[in-house]
Write a protein that holds these residues in place. Structure first.
Motif, mmCIF file in Angstrom:
data_model
loop_
_atom_site.group_PDB
_atom_site.id
_atom_site.type_symbol
_atom_site.label_atom_id
_atom_site.label_comp_id
_atom_site.label_asym_id
_atom_site.label_seq_id
_atom_site.Cartn_x
_atom_site.Cartn_y
_atom_site.Cartn_z
ATOM 1 N N ASP A 166 65.663 57.208 17.661
ATOM 2 C CA ASP A 166 66.150 56.929 16.302
ATOM 3 C C ASP A 166 67.366 56.016 16.379
ATOM 4 N N VAL A 167 67.401 55.015 15.518
ATOM 5 C CA VAL A 167 68.557 54.111 15.473
ATOM 6 C C VAL A 167 69.422 54.503 14.274
ATOM 7 N N GLU A 168 70.688 54.798 14.533
ATOM 8 C CA GLU A 168 71.580 55.207 13.445
ATOM 9 C C GLU A 168 71.949 54.021 12.558
ATOM 10 N N GLN A 169 72.266 52.902 13.202
ATOM 11 C CA GLN A 169 72.624 51.694 12.448
ATOM 12 C C GLN A 169 72.082 50.475 13.164
ATOM 13 N N TYR A 170 71.658 49.489 12.391
ATOM 14 C CA TYR A 170 71.210 48.212 12.968
ATOM 15 C C TYR A 170 71.875 47.118 12.147
ATOM 16 N N MET A 171 72.663 46.294 12.796
ATOM 17 C CA MET A 171 73.364 45.256 12.029
ATOM 18 C C MET A 171 73.612 44.036 12.895
ATOM 19 N N LYS A 172 73.804 42.911 12.238
ATOM 20 C CA LYS A 172 74.239 41.699 12.941
ATOM 21 C C LYS A 172 75.566 41.316 12.309
ATOM 22 N N MET A 232 64.637 52.918 11.136
ATOM 23 C CA MET A 232 64.611 52.000 12.288
ATOM 24 C C MET A 232 64.511 52.805 13.586
ATOM 25 N N LYS A 233 63.728 52.296 14.520
ATOM 26 C CA LYS A 233 63.562 52.941 15.830
ATOM 27 C C LYS A 233 63.849 51.918 16.926
ATOM 28 N N LEU A 234 64.239 52.422 18.085
ATOM 29 C CA LEU A 234 64.362 51.563 19.254
ATOM 30 C C LEU A 234 63.321 52.026 20.271
ATOM 31 N N VAL A 235 62.400 51.135 20.585
ATOM 32 C CA VAL A 235 61.399 51.427 21.615
ATOM 33 C C VAL A 235 61.933 50.854 22.927
ATOM 34 N N ILE A 236 62.072 51.726 23.927
ATOM 35 C CA ILE A 236 62.490 51.280 25.265
ATOM 36 C C ILE A 236 61.259 51.414 26.154
ATOM 37 N N ALA A 237 60.778 50.287 26.659
ATOM 38 C CA ALA A 237 59.560 50.310 27.472
ATOM 39 C C ALA A 237 59.878 49.791 28.870
ATOM 40 N N ILE A 238 59.634 50.637 29.874
ATOM 41 C CA ILE A 238 59.826 50.216 31.275
ATOM 42 C C ILE A 238 58.449 49.828 31.798
ATOM 43 N N VAL A 239 58.302 48.555 32.149
ATOM 44 C CA VAL A 239 56.972 48.036 32.513
ATOM 45 C C VAL A 239 57.029 47.325 33.864
ATOM 46 N N HIS A 240 55.857 47.129 34.430
ATOM 47 C CA HIS A 240 55.756 46.399 35.696
ATOM 48 C C HIS A 240 56.137 44.931 35.452
ATOM 49 N N ASP A 241 56.851 44.335 36.402
ATOM 50 C CA ASP A 241 57.253 42.921 36.262
ATOM 51 C C ASP A 241 56.064 42.024 35.912
ATOM 52 N N GLU A 242 54.916 42.308 36.554
ATOM 53 C CA GLU A 242 53.748 41.439 36.349
ATOM 54 C C GLU A 242 53.194 41.497 34.931
ATOM 55 N N ASN A 271 61.577 46.391 38.179
ATOM 56 C CA ASN A 271 60.675 46.498 37.042
ATOM 57 C C ASN A 271 61.403 45.870 35.852
ATOM 58 N N THR A 272 60.786 45.902 34.684
ATOM 59 C CA THR A 272 61.375 45.257 33.513
ATOM 60 C C THR A 272 61.537 46.277 32.398
ATOM 61 N N THR A 273 62.708 46.299 31.787
ATOM 62 C CA THR A 273 62.940 47.179 30.644
ATOM 63 C C THR A 273 63.024 46.325 29.385
ATOM 64 N N LEU A 274 62.181 46.668 28.397
ATOM 65 C CA LEU A 274 62.174 45.929 27.135
ATOM 66 C C LEU A 274 62.784 46.788 26.039
ATOM 67 N N LEU A 275 63.686 46.204 25.257
ATOM 68 C CA LEU A 275 64.279 46.867 24.092
ATOM 69 C C LEU A 275 63.654 46.232 22.857
ATOM 70 N N ILE A 276 63.025 47.064 22.039
ATOM 71 C CA ILE A 276 62.326 46.533 20.861
ATOM 72 C C ILE A 276 62.792 47.329 19.634
ATOM 73 N N GLY A 277 63.587 46.692 18.808
ATOM 74 C CA GLY A 277 64.045 47.332 17.566
ATOM 75 C C GLY A 277 63.015 47.080 16.486
ATOM 76 N N VAL A 278 62.564 48.158 15.834
ATOM 77 C CA VAL A 278 61.437 47.997 14.918
ATOM 78 C C VAL A 278 61.477 49.044 13.795
ATOM 79 N N GLU A 279 60.934 48.682 12.622
ATOM 80 C CA GLU A 279 60.848 49.658 11.529
ATOM 81 C C GLU A 279 59.932 50.802 11.957
#
Ligand code: 2BA
Length: 108
Positions: A101-107, A1-11, A41-49
Motif C-alpha cells: 500500500d502506498v500512503e502518498q504519491y506525489m511529484k 495506489m499500490k507499489l509493486v516490487i518485482a524481483i526478476v531475472h536479468d534476462e 537480478n533486477t528489481t522493478l518498482l511499479i507505482g500503479v492504481e
C-alpha cells in the motif's frame, strides 16, 4: 495506489520493462543481487492504481520464466564436523513480487 516490487531475472527484465512501458505503466529499474546465489537480478518498482495491479501481475507472469540455476558453492558441515563445498541446483523465479500500500504519491 499500490507499489509493486518485482524481483526478476536479468534476462527477463528488458522485455518486462518494454511491456510495462507499452501498456503505459511507469517503472523504475534497479540492479540488485540475490542474497542466496549472490548473482545479479533486477528489481522493478511499479507505482500503479489499485485496480490496475492485476494487469501488471499478468504482464509479469507472461514475461518471466522459471529457471534452474547452480549455486556457486555451499558450505555444509559433514558428519565428522568437517566442511564440504558442494554446488547444487535451485529453481529461480519467474518473479518474486511484493504488493505494498502506498500512503502518498506525489511529484514535488
Ligand atoms: P537469491 O536470494 O539469490 O535466491 C535464488 C534462489 O535460490 C531462490 O529463488 C530459491 O530457489 C533459492 N533459495 C534462496 N534462499 C534459499 C535458502 N535459504 N535455502 C535454499 N534455497 C534458497 P527465488 O525464490 O525465485 O528467489 C529469486 C530472488 O528473489 C532471490 O535471489 C532474492 O533476490 C529474491 N527474493 C526471493 N524471496 C525473497 C524475499 N522473501 N525477500 C526478499 N527477496 C527475495
Amino acid at each position: 495506489m499500490k507499489l509493486v516490487i518485482a524481483i526478476v531475472h536479468d534476462e527477463d527484465s528488458s522485455k518486462l520493462v518494454e511491456q510495462l512501458n507499452k501498456n503505459e505503466f511507469r517503472v523504475t529499474k534497479l540492479a540488485s543481487t540475490g542474497g542466496f546465489l549472490k548473482s545479479g537480478n533486477t528489481t522493478l518498482l511499479i507505482g500503479v492504481e489499485k485496480e490496475k495491479v492485476e494487469s501488471v501481475l499478468e504482464l509479469v507472469r507472461t514475461t518471466c520464466n522459471t529457471r534452474r540455476e547452480i549455486t556457486p558453492s555451499s558450505t555444509l558441515i559433514g558428519e565428522a564436523g568437517g566442511y564440504l563445498s558442494m554446488p547444487f541446483e535451485v529453481t529461480v523465479g519467474g518473479a518474486t513480487v511484493f504488493v505494498i500500500d502506498v500512503e502518498q504519491y506525489m511529484k514535488v
